[in-house]
Design a protein around this motif. Structure first.
Motif, mmCIF file in Angstrom:
data_model
loop_
_atom_site.group_PDB
_atom_site.id
_atom_site.type_symbol
_atom_site.label_atom_id
_atom_site.label_comp_id
_atom_site.label_asym_id
_atom_site.label_seq_id
_atom_site.Cartn_x
_atom_site.Cartn_y
_atom_site.Cartn_z
ATOM 1 N N GLY A 159 -19.425 19.009 23.258
ATOM 2 C CA GLY A 159 -19.126 20.247 23.957
ATOM 3 C C GLY A 159 -20.298 20.830 24.739
ATOM 4 N N ILE A 160 -20.160 22.101 25.084
ATOM 5 C CA ILE A 160 -21.180 22.758 25.916
ATOM 6 C C ILE A 160 -22.480 22.937 25.118
ATOM 7 C CG2 ILE A 160 -20.538 25.157 25.420
ATOM 8 C CD1 ILE A 160 -20.920 25.684 28.496
ATOM 9 N N GLN A 161 -22.372 22.898 23.773
ATOM 10 C CA GLN A 161 -23.583 22.981 22.951
ATOM 11 C C GLN A 161 -24.455 21.748 23.183
ATOM 12 O OE1 GLN A 161 -23.563 26.062 21.935
ATOM 13 N NE2 GLN A 161 -23.069 26.076 19.768
ATOM 14 N N ALA A 162 -23.793 20.566 23.229
ATOM 15 C CA ALA A 162 -24.542 19.325 23.455
ATOM 16 C C ALA A 162 -25.087 19.298 24.890
ATOM 17 C CB ALA A 162 -23.642 18.118 23.200
ATOM 18 N N TRP A 163 -24.300 19.843 25.820
ATOM 19 C CA TRP A 163 -24.752 19.940 27.218
ATOM 20 C C TRP A 163 -26.042 20.774 27.275
ATOM 21 C CZ3 TRP A 163 -23.220 17.946 31.911
ATOM 22 C CH2 TRP A 163 -23.678 18.582 33.050
ATOM 23 N N SER A 164 -26.044 21.876 26.506
ATOM 24 C CA SER A 164 -27.211 22.756 26.455
ATOM 25 C C SER A 164 -28.425 22.013 25.885
ATOM 26 C CB SER A 164 -26.882 23.981 25.590
ATOM 27 O OG SER A 164 -28.044 24.658 25.201
ATOM 28 N N LYS B 191 -28.888 18.624 25.782
ATOM 29 C CA LYS B 191 -29.292 17.369 26.423
ATOM 30 C C LYS B 191 -29.440 17.446 27.935
ATOM 31 C CE LYS B 191 -27.627 14.636 22.667
ATOM 32 N NZ LYS B 191 -26.455 14.095 22.026
ATOM 33 N N VAL B 192 -28.793 18.444 28.576
ATOM 34 C CA VAL B 192 -28.812 18.474 30.037
ATOM 35 C C VAL B 192 -29.439 19.765 30.572
ATOM 36 C CG1 VAL B 192 -27.406 18.405 32.134
ATOM 37 C CG2 VAL B 192 -26.787 16.968 30.175
ATOM 38 N N ASP B 193 -28.930 20.900 30.168
ATOM 39 C CA ASP B 193 -29.360 22.160 30.773
ATOM 40 C C ASP B 193 -29.683 23.186 29.683
ATOM 41 O OD1 ASP B 193 -29.724 24.483 32.138
ATOM 42 O OD2 ASP B 193 -27.768 24.497 33.134
ATOM 43 N N GLN B 194 -30.979 23.317 29.395
ATOM 44 C CA GLN B 194 -31.368 24.198 28.292
ATOM 45 C C GLN B 194 -31.271 25.684 28.642
ATOM 46 O OE1 GLN B 194 -35.109 22.723 26.804
ATOM 47 N NE2 GLN B 194 -34.112 20.917 25.914
ATOM 48 N N SER B 195 -30.952 25.977 29.918
ATOM 49 C CA SER B 195 -30.778 27.392 30.284
ATOM 50 C C SER B 195 -29.439 27.922 29.780
ATOM 51 C CB SER B 195 -30.871 27.562 31.805
ATOM 52 O OG SER B 195 -29.706 27.038 32.424
ATOM 53 N N ILE B 196 -28.531 27.003 29.364
ATOM 54 C CA ILE B 196 -27.238 27.418 28.799
ATOM 55 C C ILE B 196 -27.481 27.900 27.362
ATOM 56 C CG2 ILE B 196 -24.976 26.557 28.020
ATOM 57 C CD1 ILE B 196 -24.821 26.316 30.909
ATOM 58 N N PRO B 197 -27.134 29.159 27.065
ATOM 59 C CA PRO B 197 -27.387 29.641 25.694
ATOM 60 C C PRO B 197 -26.462 28.990 24.676
ATOM 61 C CG PRO B 197 -26.230 31.326 26.968
ATOM 62 C CD PRO B 197 -26.538 30.203 27.914
ATOM 63 N N LYS B 198 -26.972 28.817 23.461
ATOM 64 C CA LYS B 198 -26.123 28.328 22.356
ATOM 65 C C LYS B 198 -25.641 29.543 21.577
ATOM 66 C CE LYS B 198 -27.125 24.442 20.265
ATOM 67 N NZ LYS B 198 -27.874 23.499 19.423
ATOM 68 N N TYR B 199 -24.427 29.460 21.076
ATOM 69 C CA TYR B 199 -23.886 30.616 20.351
ATOM 70 C C TYR B 199 -23.180 30.186 19.093
ATOM 71 C CZ TYR B 199 -19.468 29.264 22.611
ATOM 72 O OH TYR B 199 -18.351 28.577 23.029
ATOM 73 N N TYR C 36 -13.941 20.248 28.093
ATOM 74 C CA TYR C 36 -14.976 20.613 27.123
ATOM 75 C C TYR C 36 -14.609 21.916 26.419
ATOM 76 C CZ TYR C 36 -17.065 24.192 30.238
ATOM 77 O OH TYR C 36 -17.281 25.296 31.022
ATOM 78 N N CYS C 37 -15.249 22.098 25.247
ATOM 79 C CA CYS C 37 -15.149 23.377 24.523
ATOM 80 C C CYS C 37 -16.552 23.669 23.991
ATOM 81 C CB CYS C 37 -14.103 23.295 23.408
ATOM 82 S SG CYS C 37 -14.501 22.095 22.130
ATOM 83 N N LYS C 38 -16.665 24.364 22.863
ATOM 84 C CA LYS C 38 -18.001 24.681 22.351
ATOM 85 C C LYS C 38 -18.674 23.436 21.773
ATOM 86 C CE LYS C 38 -20.369 27.477 18.858
ATOM 87 N NZ LYS C 38 -20.192 28.376 17.714
ATOM 88 N N SER C 39 -17.941 22.737 20.864
ATOM 89 C CA SER C 39 -18.594 21.629 20.168
ATOM 90 C C SER C 39 -17.839 20.308 20.276
ATOM 91 C CB SER C 39 -18.767 21.985 18.684
ATOM 92 O OG SER C 39 -17.503 22.177 18.106
ATOM 93 N N GLY C 40 -16.696 20.306 20.960
ATOM 94 C CA GLY C 40 -15.976 19.052 21.185
ATOM 95 C C GLY C 40 -14.727 18.864 20.348
ATOM 96 N N VAL C 41 -14.458 19.803 19.419
ATOM 97 C CA VAL C 41 -13.299 19.632 18.539
ATOM 98 C C VAL C 41 -12.006 20.047 19.255
ATOM 99 C CG1 VAL C 41 -12.243 20.287 16.346
ATOM 100 C CG2 VAL C 41 -14.715 20.027 16.498
ATOM 101 N N ASN D 227 -20.921 29.121 30.814
ATOM 102 C CA ASN D 227 -19.927 28.165 31.310
ATOM 103 C C ASN D 227 -20.583 27.226 32.304
ATOM 104 O OD1 ASN D 227 -19.688 29.480 34.017
ATOM 105 N ND2 ASN D 227 -18.897 31.161 32.755
ATOM 106 N N LEU D 228 -19.871 26.167 32.641
ATOM 107 C CA LEU D 228 -20.375 25.233 33.643
ATOM 108 C C LEU D 228 -19.761 25.617 34.996
ATOM 109 C CD1 LEU D 228 -20.108 21.830 31.698
ATOM 110 C CD2 LEU D 228 -21.979 23.482 31.746
#
Lengths: 382, 93
Positions: free
Chosen positions: A367-372, A374-382, A339-344, A311-312
């Protein structure tokens, strides 16, 4: 007529001594051809059991690469296969399982241009895809070619299985004349799925295929089997041929394949279409606004289990389905980013807030996937 | 209050309601859907009805295992101890 080598006699011996199969049944299997549309969760056990059973020719259609998130349920693939073409891995695995069967690979999307041509080489198609447009396409192919479509689909802990064969019973359009609006029914990536469920359902699908080939037992034509793995209940609903069905009814209006993405309202990247550009924010813009504007209010509309994955910071968690009853927690004059996972889901939430009179609400694009990404790669993708 | 009709919810409807089986009192399918929408709230209502207030076509409604489209649709009468299943299309694979 097919004959069997000594090795094949040994391999299929447990079939050969079954009165319902025997040499003649095993010959039918060897003479048969089945097209597996999609080799993911359902297609894995389906194709493995068909190969093991000795179905003579098995076609596989898929264009995807193996991803880590597949391994929880797609048992054709191993960890070392991540990044490889599913089709290559699957064909190798199935040939190793049974070198006697022919595996045909179609490294392409199953679409209106190629579907009839590919399917016309097969006796039966088995729909193990993961989206509504391809399910309507598989149905129409089955009706137009007059071949059975062995169908299963899954959602979280629930599975549906049936055999669509318009010569003898209803088709998919008789059962579900219209697709849900885009985003209305979550897929496995959005809603999650119990990894074992496609194992159960794909195996049921393989059983139905084998029964159709052998001509034994009672196929699931005109019957919808509903399985709930949570309470492990199985129910059966009778399904009816719709006389007004646009493709297999009394006065059909569909005589050829159409545009299924259009029919299902799906257009890649279209989820933001209803939102004007000033209701959308890119991840990079949000990163700089968070620093500049301490009053910016961030809302996460995912579900709590997703929140636990990542989460952010300083975010208000309001799952999408609770949003209508929790609007009082928000200020209509606040500057809000959802935000959500992918923006939908968040695009729907932004629409809802806009309609409810909120002045400045924006959707985090991707969503948070794009944040991961483009911005913070420490955020895991799921 | 008499809670006589058994309801079975599937797919996302069960997820939103937080329950896969319940009982409700109603005389017709349309009364039953209204009662469910009131009980389970706005998001459930939005999943159940389209913008014209009609039950969505991707949700099949079965009264004692019979598709209500081939009965009297929303006017289909229901009686104590009947079982009504709401089954949305799902596409996962």
């Amino acid at each position: 007529m097919q004959t069997f080598s000594k090795d094949e006699i040994k391999r299929y011996s447990r079939h050969l001594i079954l009165p319902e199969v025997g040499i003649s049944g095993q010959r039918k299997l060897k003479d048969a051809s089945v097209l597996c549309i999609g080799i993911g969760g359902l297609g894995s056990p389906l194709s493995m059991y068909l190969a093991a059973a000795g179905v003579g020719r098995i076609g596989l259609v898929d264009f995807d690469l193996v991803d880590y998130s597949n391994l929880q349920r797609q048992i054709l693939y191993s960890t070392v296969d991540v990044g490889k073409l599913k089709l290559e891995v699957a064909a190798e695995r199935l040939r190793a399982l049974n070198p006697e069967v022919e595996i045909v690979q179609y490294n392409e999307t199953f679409n209106s241009r190629n579907a009839l041509k590919i399917s016309s080489d097969y006796d039966i198609i088995a729909d193990g895809t993961d989206n509504f447009p391809t399910r309507y396409l598989a149905n129409d192919v089955s009706v137009l070619l007059g071949i059975p479509n062995v169908y299963t689909s899954i959602f979280r802990f629930e599975g549906q299985a049936t055999v669509f064969h318009s010569k003898e019973g209803p088709c998919y359009r008789c059962l579900y004349p219209e697709p849900p609006p885009p985003g209305m029914v979550p897929n496995c990536a959005e809603g999650g799925v119990l990894g074992i469920l496609p194992g159960i359902m794909g195996t049921i699908q393989a059983s139905e295929v084998i029964k159709l080939i052998l001509g034994v037992g009672k196929p699931l034509i005109g019957r919808l089997l509903l399985l709930n793995a949570l309470d492990m209940s199985v129910r059966e609903i009778h399904t009816y041929k719709d006389p007004e069905c646009p493709i297999c009814g009394e006065r059909p209006t569909i005589h050829e394949l159409t545009d299924y993405e259009k029919f299902c309202g799906v257009n890649v990247g279209s989820y933001n279409n209803e939102l004007e550009s000033d209701w959308i924010i890119q991840p990079e813009e949000l990163a700089s606004e968070i620093i500049k504007n301490p009053k910016l209010s961030l809302i996460d509309v995912r579900n709590p289990p997703e929140w636990e994955i990542c989460n952010l910071p300083n975010v208000h968690l309001i799952p999408e389905q609770e949003l209508p009853s929790r609007l009082n927690e928000l200020d209509k004059n606040d500057d809000i980013v959802v935000y959500c996972k992918s923006g939908v889901r968040s695009s729907r939430a932004v629409m809802m807030l806009k309609v409810a009179g909120f002045k400045r609400v924006r959707n985090l694009n991707g969503g948070i996937q794009a944040w991961s990404e483009k911005v913070d790669q420490s955020i895991p993708k799921y | 209050m008499r809670m006589s009709i058994k309801i079975l919810l599937y797919g996302n409807l069960a997820s939103i309601a937080g329950i896969s089986s319940t009982n409700i009192d109603a005389n017709t399918v349309s009364q039953l859907l209204d009662a469910l929408a009131i009980r389970y709230g706005e998001v459930f209502r939005e999943k159940l009805y389209d913008s014209n207030g009609k039950p969505r076509r991707f949700i099949n409604i079965y009264v004692n295992g019979k598709d209500y489209r081939f009965l009297k649709k929303s006017d289909t009468e229901i009686f104590p101890n009947d079982e009504v299943s709401l089954i949305p299309a799902v596409s996962g694979g």
